[in-house]
Scaffold this active site. Sequence first.
Site, PDB file in Angstrom:
ATOM      1  CG  HIS A 166       9.170 102.883  41.790  1.00  0.00           C
ATOM      2  ND1 HIS A 166       8.154 103.321  42.567  1.00  0.00           N
ATOM      3  CD2 HIS A 166       8.732 102.429  40.613  1.00  0.00           C
ATOM      4  CE1 HIS A 166       7.125 103.060  41.953  1.00  0.00           C
ATOM      5  NE2 HIS A 166       7.232 101.886  40.798  1.00  0.00           N
ATOM      6  CB  CYS A 254       4.744 108.226  46.002  1.00  0.00           C
ATOM      7  SG  CYS A 254       6.599 107.298  46.188  1.00  0.00           S
TER       8      CYS A 254
END
Length: 263
Positions: A166, A254
Amino acid sequence: MDRLFDKVIVRPPGESYKNCVSTNPQHDTIDVKLAQKQHREYVKVLRENGVDVVELEPLNPHPDSVFVQDTSIIGASSKRAIIVRFGEPSRRGEERTVKELLLKEGFKIKEIQPPGTLEGGDILVTDQGVVFIGESQRTNKEGIEQFARYFSHVKVIKVPINKIFHLLSGVAYLGNKIVAISPQVVDVSYFKGFKLIQIPEDELYANNMLYLGEKKVLMPAGYPKTEEKLKREGFKPILIGVSEFWKGDGGVTCLNSPFYKPL
């Protein structure tokens, strides 16, 4: 307050967390009890810094669901939210309870449609009218285009990502046009006009950090060079143990899905 959010969604890890999708060689040593303790500490730090934390129930059928950031992109100002379509098929379904919560709160919802995929960990929101989105293994061109159409009041810059899962594993926005970045995994040329703080190459994991406003940065413990570098730039690092989330290929950002004020 110069942070991008005042409210977040979190979800504690369930007993199944040890079965999460991870490439980390220490994945098999995940200690769920310790992960739950670390998550409680994380929530405590957010609340101590004035963040309104909405805590969902653990979602045992979905081992990765503690990484709630990926489920949604929430616009606090527009009262619009995007519910993602995961690029990692095993994670599809995690987003449902987040959608239910946002509908109850009166958000207008857009769901990413196939063949689009979009995950929250690829989205770097700034307060400069610009959102950077990683085109990665998890987020594709169609997903990015759907985001850009829905949040049409911001400029979207697509950043190719192939060395990390990511975008937010290699870039963090620290307010005031400042970006922490790891040039070995993210091309710095996309961030023209921003001041770049380069994170030491051997401390890549520290780049997954969360700006809490007023120069405070929540970052993983154990990365002294990054901590020192941030201090030299006038930031106040807050260190937190996230070893069990590191083992699950996750980090500090996250673990929450922010209600972004600029969106």
